[in-house]
Design a protein around this motif. Structure first.
Motif, PDB file in Angstrom:
ATOM      1  N   GLU A   1      -0.441  -8.567   7.118  1.00 14.70           N
ATOM      2  CA  GLU A   1      -0.905  -9.731   6.193  1.00 14.70           C
ATOM      3  C   GLU A   1      -1.261 -11.084   6.836  1.00 14.70           C
ATOM      4  OE1 GLU A   1       2.780 -10.255   3.936  1.00 14.70           O
ATOM      5  OE2 GLU A   1       2.271  -8.563   2.414  1.00 14.70           O
ATOM      6  N   ARG A   2      -0.516 -11.142   8.154  1.00 13.34           N
ATOM      7  CA  ARG A   2      -0.722 -12.606   9.012  1.00 13.34           C
ATOM      8  C   ARG A   2      -2.253 -12.477   9.633  1.00 13.34           C
ATOM      9  NH1 ARG A   2       4.572 -12.039  10.969  1.00 13.34           N
ATOM     10  NH2 ARG A   2       3.853 -11.559  12.940  1.00 13.34           N
ATOM     11  N   LEU A   3      -2.385 -11.136  10.120  1.00 10.02           N
ATOM     12  CA  LEU A   3      -3.546 -10.884  10.965  1.00 10.02           C
ATOM     13  C   LEU A   3      -4.975 -10.464  10.398  1.00 10.02           C
ATOM     14  CD1 LEU A   3      -2.067  -8.838  14.174  1.00 10.02           C
ATOM     15  CD2 LEU A   3      -2.504 -11.485  13.835  1.00 10.02           C
ATOM     16  N   GLY A   4      -4.671  -9.520   9.123  1.00 14.27           N
ATOM     17  CA  GLY A   4      -5.881  -9.322   8.424  1.00 14.27           C
ATOM     18  C   GLY A   4      -6.499  -8.117   8.923  1.00 14.27           C
ATOM     19  N   VAL A   5      -5.860  -7.496   9.881  1.00 12.71           N
ATOM     20  CA  VAL A   5      -6.519  -6.281  10.535  1.00 12.71           C
ATOM     21  C   VAL A   5      -6.576  -5.067   9.788  1.00 12.71           C
ATOM     22  CG1 VAL A   5      -4.241  -5.546  11.696  1.00 12.71           C
ATOM     23  CG2 VAL A   5      -6.476  -4.879  12.748  1.00 12.71           C
ATOM     24  N   THR A   6      -7.467  -4.207   9.684  1.00 12.32           N
ATOM     25  CA  THR A   6      -7.327  -2.927   8.935  1.00 12.32           C
ATOM     26  C   THR A   6      -6.309  -2.020   9.494  1.00 12.32           C
ATOM     27  OG1 THR A   6      -9.718  -3.329   8.534  1.00 12.32           O
ATOM     28  CG2 THR A   6      -8.851  -1.099   8.021  1.00 12.32           C
ATOM     29  N   ILE A   7      -5.624  -1.412   8.751  1.00 14.05           N
ATOM     30  CA  ILE A   7      -4.506  -0.389   9.211  1.00 14.05           C
ATOM     31  C   ILE A   7      -4.688   0.833   8.353  1.00 14.05           C
ATOM     32  CG2 ILE A   7      -2.175   0.020   9.443  1.00 14.05           C
ATOM     33  CD1 ILE A   7      -1.745  -2.775   9.935  1.00 14.05           C
ATOM     34  N   VAL A   8      -4.846   2.106   9.228  1.00 16.31           N
ATOM     35  CA  VAL A   8      -4.753   3.424   8.637  1.00 16.31           C
ATOM     36  C   VAL A   8      -3.548   4.031   9.053  1.00 16.31           C
ATOM     37  CG1 VAL A   8      -5.739   5.486   8.374  1.00 16.31           C
ATOM     38  CG2 VAL A   8      -7.286   3.432   8.406  1.00 16.31           C
ATOM     39  N   TYR A   9      -2.743   4.361   8.145  1.00 12.71           N
ATOM     40  CA  TYR A   9      -1.379   4.724   8.521  1.00 12.71           C
ATOM     41  C   TYR A   9      -0.968   6.198   8.240  1.00 12.71           C
ATOM     42  CZ  TYR A   9       3.688   3.839   8.827  1.00 12.71           C
ATOM     43  OH  TYR A   9       5.039   3.860   9.281  1.00 12.71           O
ATOM     44  N   VAL A  10      -0.710   6.951   8.622  1.00  9.55           N
ATOM     45  CA  VAL A  10      -0.162   8.429   8.353  1.00  9.55           C
ATOM     46  C   VAL A  10       1.207   8.475   8.210  1.00  9.55           C
ATOM     47  CG1 VAL A  10      -0.194  10.690   9.248  1.00  9.55           C
ATOM     48  CG2 VAL A  10      -2.291   9.545   8.993  1.00  9.55           C
ATOM     49  N   THR A  11       1.862   9.142   7.181  1.00  9.35           N
ATOM     50  CA  THR A  11       3.106   9.423   6.869  1.00  9.35           C
ATOM     51  C   THR A  11       3.444  10.452   6.042  1.00  9.35           C
ATOM     52  OG1 THR A  11       5.490   8.561   6.303  1.00  9.35           O
ATOM     53  CG2 THR A  11       3.515   7.699   5.229  1.00  9.35           C
ATOM     54  N   HIS A  12       4.517  11.159   5.894  1.00  9.35           N
ATOM     55  CA  HIS A  12       4.851  12.248   4.838  1.00  9.35           C
ATOM     56  C   HIS A  12       5.803  11.467   4.240  1.00  9.35           C
ATOM     57  CE1 HIS A  12       8.047  12.765   8.048  1.00  9.35           C
ATOM     58  NE2 HIS A  12       8.815  13.114   7.000  1.00  9.35           N
ATOM     59  N   ASP A  13       6.330  10.433   4.227  1.00  9.64           N
ATOM     60  CA  ASP A  13       7.265   9.890   3.509  1.00  9.64           C
ATOM     61  C   ASP A  13       6.928   9.027   2.422  1.00  9.64           C
ATOM     62  OD1 ASP A  13       9.389   8.116   2.671  1.00  9.64           O
ATOM     63  OD2 ASP A  13      10.138   7.832   4.592  1.00  9.64           O
ATOM     64  N   GLN A  14       6.844   9.538   1.265  1.00  5.88           N
ATOM     65  CA  GLN A  14       6.446   8.805  -0.049  1.00  5.88           C
ATOM     66  C   GLN A  14       6.988   7.237  -0.383  1.00  5.88           C
ATOM     67  OE1 GLN A  14       8.016   8.425  -3.025  1.00  5.88           O
ATOM     68  NE2 GLN A  14       9.671   9.579  -2.764  1.00  5.88           N
ATOM     69  N   SER A  15       8.117   7.115  -0.022  1.00  5.30           N
ATOM     70  CA  SER A  15       8.703   5.710  -0.173  1.00  5.30           C
ATOM     71  C   SER A  15       8.183   4.798   0.781  1.00  5.30           C
ATOM     72  CB  SER A  15      10.184   5.800   0.112  1.00  5.30           C
ATOM     73  OG  SER A  15      10.862   4.493   0.007  1.00  5.30           O
ATOM     74  N   GLU A  16       7.971   5.411   2.014  1.00  6.84           N
ATOM     75  CA  GLU A  16       7.252   4.365   3.091  1.00  6.84           C
ATOM     76  C   GLU A  16       5.806   4.098   2.637  1.00  6.84           C
ATOM     77  OE1 GLU A  16       8.305   5.236   7.308  1.00  6.84           O
ATOM     78  OE2 GLU A  16       6.230   5.623   7.406  1.00  6.84           O
ATOM     79  N   ALA A  17       5.235   4.951   1.965  1.00 10.03           N
ATOM     80  CA  ALA A  17       3.882   4.737   1.687  1.00 10.03           C
ATOM     81  C   ALA A  17       3.780   3.669   0.539  1.00 10.03           C
ATOM     82  CB  ALA A  17       3.176   5.923   1.153  1.00 10.03           C
ATOM     83  N   LEU A  18       4.576   3.720  -0.467  1.00 10.10           N
ATOM     84  CA  LEU A  18       4.851   2.771  -1.548  1.00 10.10           C
ATOM     85  C   LEU A  18       5.048   1.389  -1.059  1.00 10.10           C
ATOM     86  CD1 LEU A  18       6.600   5.276  -4.130  1.00 10.10           C
ATOM     87  CD2 LEU A  18       4.245   4.387  -3.999  1.00 10.10           C
ATOM     88  N   THR A  19       6.001   1.118  -0.105  1.00 12.68           N
ATOM     89  CA  THR A  19       6.443   0.039   0.356  1.00 12.68           C
ATOM     90  C   THR A  19       5.227  -0.759   0.867  1.00 12.68           C
ATOM     91  OG1 THR A  19       8.724   0.761   0.497  1.00 12.68           O
ATOM     92  CG2 THR A  19       8.022  -0.852   1.849  1.00 12.68           C
ATOM     93  N   MET A  20       4.391  -0.192   1.686  1.00 10.51           N
ATOM     94  CA  MET A  20       3.674  -0.966   2.819  1.00 10.51           C
ATOM     95  C   MET A  20       2.296  -0.918   2.352  1.00 10.51           C
ATOM     96  SD  MET A  20       5.127   1.154   6.392  1.00 10.51           S
ATOM     97  CE  MET A  20       4.673  -0.098   7.472  1.00 10.51           C
ATOM     98  N   SER A  21       1.636  -0.092   1.513  1.00  9.05           N
ATOM     99  CA  SER A  21       0.237   0.169   1.515  1.00  9.05           C
ATOM    100  C   SER A  21      -0.251  -0.905   0.427  1.00  9.05           C
ATOM    101  CB  SER A  21      -0.209   1.679   1.041  1.00  9.05           C
ATOM    102  OG  SER A  21       0.661   2.629   1.924  1.00  9.05           O
ATOM    103  N   ASP A  22      -1.679  -0.812   0.645  1.00 12.67           N
ATOM    104  CA  ASP A  22      -2.537  -1.655  -0.497  1.00 12.67           C
ATOM    105  C   ASP A  22      -3.015  -0.309  -1.366  1.00 12.67           C
ATOM    106  OD1 ASP A  22      -2.650  -4.093   0.418  1.00 12.67           O
ATOM    107  OD2 ASP A  22      -4.026  -3.788   2.103  1.00 12.67           O
ATOM    108  N   ARG A  23      -3.471   0.865  -0.442  1.00 11.40           N
ATOM    109  CA  ARG A  23      -4.026   2.010  -1.366  1.00 11.40           C
ATOM    110  C   ARG A  23      -3.454   3.140  -0.626  1.00 11.40           C
ATOM    111  NH1 ARG A  23     -10.022   2.824  -2.116  1.00 11.40           N
ATOM    112  NH2 ARG A  23     -10.177   2.435  -0.029  1.00 11.40           N
ATOM    113  N   ILE A  24      -3.272   4.065  -1.268  1.00 16.03           N
ATOM    114  CA  ILE A  24      -2.774   5.371  -0.547  1.00 16.03           C
ATOM    115  C   ILE A  24      -3.775   6.576  -1.035  1.00 16.03           C
ATOM    116  CG2 ILE A  24      -0.738   6.991  -0.443  1.00 16.03           C
ATOM    117  CD1 ILE A  24       0.926   4.928  -1.662  1.00 16.03           C
TER     118      ILE A  24
END
Length: 377
Positions: free
Chosen positions: A200-223
């Motif tokens: 949020e501070r940097l505004g950098v684009t992040i592409v994140y890979v996980t199998h943890d759906q709770s982690e994805a729901l917590t962090m993402s703009d889109r999944i």
């Protein structure tokens, strides 16, 4: 805006294209020349967003990330980064930061030297390397650890060093491959929030890979939910949880109950479904093939009522309590509903209200809006 990524995706408009930093166009990947690990991937990643590739092992999410990083080569199709094809660009010239699950830190280097390494590769002057490395370490709250070696740090601190190293040269894009998988639950949850705040501070684009759906729901703009090499649904966390577009997504994202039946009528956005036990209910028609087709009804445990049900409630089913588990703020009640076992309801706990007991016969009810008619399983 929710969207389904398919092989027939429309071409982006001019305004959408300018907002796109990464574009997968008809990308396929096979290792043996026969089976496709990634099947005709079409995906646009927006500038500045946090996009998570989520799915089970073997779904194609990590392979897609590795092709973007340059560690794997697409068998077919093209990947565009900031308007340029990556086809002939080696990994070290893509200006992409990378964070791995195993940190990949150099044990013989100090923390500061590890963070400065990408700068030295890019031949940044020495005096600038030190300043930039210390700023990156401050960003991940590791001031004072500059002269330590990775082996002297905790797992969470090592992960912060890896994150600082990925950000130090101010890349337009940062890729993260299961970066929190080696951490314990409490530290992992803390790092999720830290990474989200840094994004949020940097505004950098992040592409994140996980199998943890709770982690994805917590962090993402889109999944992007992957399965069998295909994106099953591309949506916001709320969109995925509240309106999954097929049974795989419904079962993979959060807890879910299913009841099987047959569509007997369709009326606009809703349909009538006769369950295997003969009871008929009303549901939202999300992914059905019409009257006479089989369907699986999807319910979230917290949206099913087991108390205060009016006798004339339209969606009411007989149930028998099999087991109750106390969780502090709620009670998880496992039931047999309309002859189907393993149906779970979350009931808010109140000390003044008795907890259902195994063997108790009762009813469950739900709003038609909370019951989704999806493809059969």
């Amino acid at each position: 805006m929710s969207a389904i990524a398919t092989s027939g995706a429309q071409q982006p408009t001019a305004s959408a294209a300018s907002d796109t930093i990464v574009s997968f166009r008809g990308v396929q990947k096979t290792y043996d020349g026969e089976s496709l690990v990634v099947k005709n991937l079409n995906l646009d990643i927006r500038r500045g967003e946090f996009l998570t590739m989520l799915g089970p092992s073997g779904s194609g999410k990590t392979t897609s990330l590795m092709m973007l990083a340059g560690f794997e080569v697409p068998t077919h199709g093209e990947i565009m980064f900031d308007g340029q094809s990556l086809r002939n660009t080696p990994p070290h010239k893509r200006n992409i930061g990378m964070v791995f699950q195993n940190y990949a830190l150099f044990p013989h280097m100090t923390v500061e030297e590890n963070v400065a390494f990408p700068l030295s590769v890019r031949r940044v002057p020495k005096h600038e390397q030190k300043d930039l490395a210390r700023k990156a370490l401050a960003m991940v709250k590791l001031e004072g650890k500059e002269n330590r070696h990775p082996g002297q740090l905790s797992g969470g601190q090592q992960q912060r060093v890896a994150l600082a190293r990925a950000l130090v040269f101010q890349p337009k894009l940062v890729l993260m491959d299961e970066p929190l998988g080696a951490l314990d639950k409490q530290l992992r949850e803390h790092m999720q929030i830290e990474i989200k705040h840094i994004h949020e501070r940097l505004g950098v684009t992040i592409v994140y890979v996980t199998h943890d759906q709770s982690e994805a729901l917590t962090m993402s703009d889109r999944i992007a939910v992957f399965n069998d090499g295909i994106i099953q649904q591309l949506d916001s966390p709320t969109g995925l949880y509240e309106t999954p577009q097929n049974s795989f997504v419904a079962h993979f994202i959060g807890e879910n109950n299913i009841l099987n039946g047959e569509v007997t009528a369709v009326d606009g956005a809703f349909c009538k479904v006769r369950l295997n036990g003969g009871t008929e209910v009303t549901a939202r028609a999300i992914n059905i093939k019409g009257v006479g087709s089989r369907t699986s009804l999807s319910f979230r445990p917290e949206k099913v009522l087991i108390e205060g049900i009016n006798a004339d409630h339209p969606n009411q089913l007989p149930a028998r309590v099999e087991e109750t588990i106390y969780h502090g703020d709620h009670v998880r009640v496992r039931m047999t509903v309309a002859g189907s076992e393993g149906f779970t309801v979350k009931m808010r706990f109140r000390a003044s209200r008795p907890i259902p007991v195994p063997g108790e016969e009762m009813a469950v009810a739900f709003a038609a809006e909370d019951c989704l008619a999806l493809d059969p399983v």
